[in-house]
Write an enzyme that holds these catalytic residues in place. Sequence first.
Site: not given
Ligand SMILES: [Zn+2]
Length: 225
Positions: A100, A119, A161, A214
């Site tokens: 969170h 980017y 959330h 990469y």
């Molecule tokens: Zn959570």
Amino acid sequence: MTATSAAPAVPLRAQILDACRQMAASGLIRGTSGNVSCREGGHFLITPSGVPVEKMTPEGMVAVGFDGAVIGGGKPSSEWHFHRDILRSRPDIHAVVHTHSPHATALACLREDLPPFHYMIAMAGGDTIRCAPYALFGTETLSRHAVAALGDRKACLLANHGLIALGRDLDEALAIAVEIESLCEQYLLARQVGTPVLLSADEMREVIEQFKGYGRHAQAPRQDP
Ligand SMILES: [Zn+2]
């Protein structure tokens, strides 16, 4: 099954604890919010429910089967559903991190995708970080929304959330969580003083291709600043 490694590997349980400590140190986890899981053969290990990082132990990590049954340990994180469903539906993914963290959560509360304003969005494998629709924490509905928002990408927001970040290992999942939190901070900052100019689909495709070259999205920019 794989007896080729020379140095003794750090046990997965200790690696999960270390990831949690790094997340707490970098401000991604506060109190008991946030959880981490990692695939271990035919099941997965996940952080316990309601235990703050400073009280977590390697032994306290909970082993859960892909059928949802607890194999060993106490009560798994209340978000074990989406950890299980992501690991089950994404064979390329072995670690899942959920936080969170303040800036990602702030954007998730606006129920907005993080657009291609920078980017580094491509680090998660696409040209946006999608925001999954709201559903009650800990539910299978939330898990379905998260899996759909992720698609084949390595990060998504959860409305009202927080954030989910994935990786082929804990290091990558953690690096992506840190990067997305940072990008959300930059985006919200830019939004305070103007309207960020977005990169085009072609420009983002170019970055995604470059990162693929990469081999590891999470490490690419650090090897070539
Ligand atoms: Zn959570």
